[in-house]
Design a protein around this motif. Structure first.
Motif, PDB file in Angstrom:
ATOM      1  N   GLN A  99       5.048  -2.324 -35.028  1.00 14.95           N
ATOM      2  CA  GLN A  99       5.681  -3.329 -35.888  1.00 14.95           C
ATOM      3  C   GLN A  99       4.713  -4.469 -36.180  1.00 14.95           C
ATOM      4  OE1 GLN A  99       9.458  -4.777 -34.480  1.00 14.95           O
ATOM      5  NE2 GLN A  99       9.469  -6.540 -35.876  1.00 14.95           N
ATOM      6  N   PRO A 100       4.543  -4.848 -37.467  1.00 17.00           N
ATOM      7  CA  PRO A 100       3.662  -5.970 -37.796  1.00 17.00           C
ATOM      8  C   PRO A 100       4.191  -7.283 -37.229  1.00 17.00           C
ATOM      9  CG  PRO A 100       4.092  -4.630 -39.736  1.00 17.00           C
ATOM     10  CD  PRO A 100       5.045  -4.178 -38.682  1.00 17.00           C
ATOM     11  N   VAL A 101       3.265  -8.133 -36.808  1.00 17.68           N
ATOM     12  CA  VAL A 101       3.622  -9.488 -36.406  1.00 17.68           C
ATOM     13  C   VAL A 101       3.634 -10.339 -37.677  1.00 17.68           C
ATOM     14  CG1 VAL A 101       3.021 -11.488 -35.008  1.00 17.68           C
ATOM     15  CG2 VAL A 101       2.543  -9.175 -34.157  1.00 17.68           C
ATOM     16  N   VAL A 102       4.771 -10.950 -37.960  1.00 17.98           N
ATOM     17  CA  VAL A 102       4.887 -11.754 -39.183  1.00 17.98           C
ATOM     18  C   VAL A 102       4.600 -13.215 -38.833  1.00 17.98           C
ATOM     19  CG1 VAL A 102       6.370 -12.471 -41.075  1.00 17.98           C
ATOM     20  CG2 VAL A 102       6.581 -10.154 -40.133  1.00 17.98           C
ATOM     21  N   PHE A 103       3.392 -13.645 -39.111  1.00 20.40           N
ATOM     22  CA  PHE A 103       3.022 -15.056 -38.944  1.00 20.40           C
ATOM     23  C   PHE A 103       3.638 -15.776 -40.143  1.00 20.40           C
ATOM     24  CE2 PHE A 103      -0.050 -12.340 -36.896  1.00 20.40           C
ATOM     25  CZ  PHE A 103      -0.263 -12.948 -35.663  1.00 20.40           C
ATOM     26  N   ASP A 104       4.752 -16.435 -39.916  1.00 19.65           N
ATOM     27  CA  ASP A 104       5.652 -16.821 -41.002  1.00 19.65           C
ATOM     28  C   ASP A 104       5.346 -18.145 -41.690  1.00 19.65           C
ATOM     29  OD1 ASP A 104       6.602 -17.682 -38.277  1.00 19.65           O
ATOM     30  OD2 ASP A 104       7.966 -18.877 -39.512  1.00 19.65           O
ATOM     31  N   THR A 116       3.922 -14.403 -46.136  1.00 19.81           N
ATOM     32  CA  THR A 116       4.599 -14.916 -44.943  1.00 19.81           C
ATOM     33  C   THR A 116       5.890 -14.161 -44.654  1.00 19.81           C
ATOM     34  OG1 THR A 116       5.687 -16.604 -46.304  1.00 19.81           O
ATOM     35  CG2 THR A 116       3.639 -17.236 -45.176  1.00 19.81           C
ATOM     36  N   SER A 117       6.321 -13.302 -45.552  1.00 15.40           N
ATOM     37  CA  SER A 117       7.533 -12.510 -45.321  1.00 15.40           C
ATOM     38  C   SER A 117       7.227 -11.145 -44.698  1.00 15.40           C
ATOM     39  CB  SER A 117       8.307 -12.319 -46.630  1.00 15.40           C
ATOM     40  OG  SER A 117       7.523 -11.643 -47.590  1.00 15.40           O
ATOM     41  N   THR A 118       6.019 -10.619 -44.943  1.00 18.50           N
ATOM     42  CA  THR A 118       5.644  -9.313 -44.381  1.00 18.50           C
ATOM     43  C   THR A 118       4.551  -9.417 -43.324  1.00 18.50           C
ATOM     44  OG1 THR A 118       3.943  -8.866 -46.050  1.00 18.50           O
ATOM     45  CG2 THR A 118       6.213  -8.198 -46.570  1.00 18.50           C
ATOM     46  N   GLY A 119       3.810 -10.542 -43.306  1.00 11.03           N
ATOM     47  CA  GLY A 119       2.690 -10.687 -42.377  1.00 11.03           C
ATOM     48  C   GLY A 119       1.445  -9.947 -42.812  1.00 11.03           C
ATOM     49  N   LYS A 120       1.406  -9.514 -44.081  1.00 10.86           N
ATOM     50  CA  LYS A 120       0.291  -8.697 -44.559  1.00 10.86           C
ATOM     51  C   LYS A 120      -0.541  -9.423 -45.623  1.00 10.86           C
ATOM     52  CE  LYS A 120       2.671  -4.359 -43.574  1.00 10.86           C
ATOM     53  NZ  LYS A 120       3.120  -3.043 -44.096  1.00 10.86           N
ATOM     54  N   VAL A 141       3.967 -10.552 -18.530  1.00 11.28           N
ATOM     55  CA  VAL A 141       4.166  -9.375 -19.385  1.00 11.28           C
ATOM     56  C   VAL A 141       2.880  -9.121 -20.171  1.00 11.28           C
ATOM     57  CG1 VAL A 141       5.472  -8.364 -21.276  1.00 11.28           C
ATOM     58  CG2 VAL A 141       6.633  -9.818 -19.602  1.00 11.28           C
ATOM     59  N   ASP A 142       2.285  -7.966 -19.933  1.00 11.14           N
ATOM     60  CA  ASP A 142       1.073  -7.615 -20.675  1.00 11.14           C
ATOM     61  C   ASP A 142       1.409  -7.420 -22.157  1.00 11.14           C
ATOM     62  OD1 ASP A 142      -0.141  -7.642 -18.255  1.00 11.14           O
ATOM     63  OD2 ASP A 142      -0.420  -5.475 -18.107  1.00 11.14           O
ATOM     64  N   THR A 143       0.548  -7.952 -23.011  1.00  8.00           N
ATOM     65  CA  THR A 143       0.758  -7.846 -24.455  1.00  8.00           C
ATOM     66  C   THR A 143      -0.542  -7.440 -25.125  1.00  8.00           C
ATOM     67  OG1 THR A 143       2.424  -9.596 -24.374  1.00  8.00           O
ATOM     68  CG2 THR A 143       1.508  -9.050 -26.527  1.00  8.00           C
ATOM     69  N   ALA A 144      -0.453  -6.478 -26.028  1.00  9.54           N
ATOM     70  CA  ALA A 144      -1.635  -6.046 -26.790  1.00  9.54           C
ATOM     71  C   ALA A 144      -1.253  -5.894 -28.246  1.00  9.54           C
ATOM     72  CB  ALA A 144      -2.186  -4.738 -26.238  1.00  9.54           C
ATOM     73  N   VAL A 145      -2.118  -6.393 -29.109  1.00 13.11           N
ATOM     74  CA  VAL A 145      -1.938  -6.230 -30.554  1.00 13.11           C
ATOM     75  C   VAL A 145      -3.257  -5.732 -31.141  1.00 13.11           C
ATOM     76  CG1 VAL A 145      -0.201  -8.048 -30.694  1.00 13.11           C
ATOM     77  CG2 VAL A 145      -2.611  -8.605 -31.091  1.00 13.11           C
ATOM     78  N   ARG A 146      -3.188  -5.304 -32.378  1.00 17.96           N
ATOM     79  CA  ARG A 146      -4.418  -4.842 -33.032  1.00 17.96           C
ATOM     80  C   ARG A 146      -4.396  -5.215 -34.506  1.00 17.96           C
ATOM     81  NH1 ARG A 146      -3.265   1.624 -32.381  1.00 17.96           N
ATOM     82  NH2 ARG A 146      -1.410   1.786 -33.711  1.00 17.96           N
TER      83      ARG A 146
END
Length: 223
Positions: A99-104, A116-120, A141-146
């Motif tokens: 799931q994309p992270v949406v930096f809003d 800002t609505s899709t994060g893309k 909680v381990d967190t990883a993004v790419r």
């Protein structure tokens, strides 16, 4: 070799032959009416023509480069600068894998190519781009993004807090050659139901990008 052949042909055309005398067909060689001075003059003229042609080619190449540069400047004038920085203004909970992270919330969005609505981010021009992203989490909680381009993994970042209440940040930076129309985003990928801590007053989770320069006739970083 081509020049010598041309001179020989020119000599035959311009000089001509004297009328054949009696007994012409008894294996005699015809006599040319022109002299070596004329041939030398013609050779000099051909050399000068070749030099002039090379000069014109050089001028043509220079003009073509100037026109290409002018067209590039026109395109950049239409688009203007291309750059963005956005952050996550709220807690993002229950993120699924992929799931994309949406930096809003955008602080900068020159050209409006980040959503800002899709994060893309959508690449507006073939060029060299730089991207950076930061993530923050806590509660052991381990967190990883790419960072992905059209779904292809480009860079990874990980945060591994070891006890409750420990805040950690992780991120990465990369520069890529991308074609117009490519889409870039940051996504969760290591575990389901992931949480990222975001708020307006503490902007820990961010995503940025910018066009460094337009590039033509290149192979994209993304295979």
């Amino acid at each position: 070799m081509k020049l010598l052949v041309f001179i020989a042909v020119l000599k035959l055309v311009t000089c001509g032959y004297l009328p054949p005398p009696d007994g012409y067909y008894d294996n005699r060689t015809p006599t040319c009416a022109c002299d070596e001075a004329q041939i030398s003059t013609l050779a000099e003229k051909i050399s000068q023509l070749e030099l002039n042609l090379e000069t014109q080619r050089s001028r043509s190449d220079s003009l073509e480069k100037r026109l290409t540069h002018h067209e590039r400047n026109k395109r950049q004038a239409v688009y203007g600068p291309v750059a963005f920085t956005a952050y996550l203004s709220h807690w993002e909970q229950d993120l699924a894998i992929g799931q994309p992270v949406v930096f809003d919330t955008a602080l900068t969005n020159e050209g409006g190519f980040y959503s800002t609505s899709t994060g893309k981010f959508t690449v507006p021009l073939d060029g060299l781009y730089i991207f950076s992203f930061m993530i923050e989490t806590k509660h052991a909680v381990d967190t990883a993004v790419r960072l992905v381009v059209d779904g292809v993994n480009m860079l990874d970042a990980v945060v591994e807090p070891r006890h409750t209440g420990q805040n950690l940040q992780g991120g990465n930076v990369g520069i890529f050659k991308l074609h117009k129309g490519a889409t870039v985003w940051v996504e969760n990928y290591n575990r389901e139901h992931q949480t990222l801590e975001g708020q307006d007053s503490y902007r820990f989770n961010t995503f940025s990008g910018a066009l460094l320069s337009e590039v033509e006739d290149f192979v994209s970083t993304v295979g």
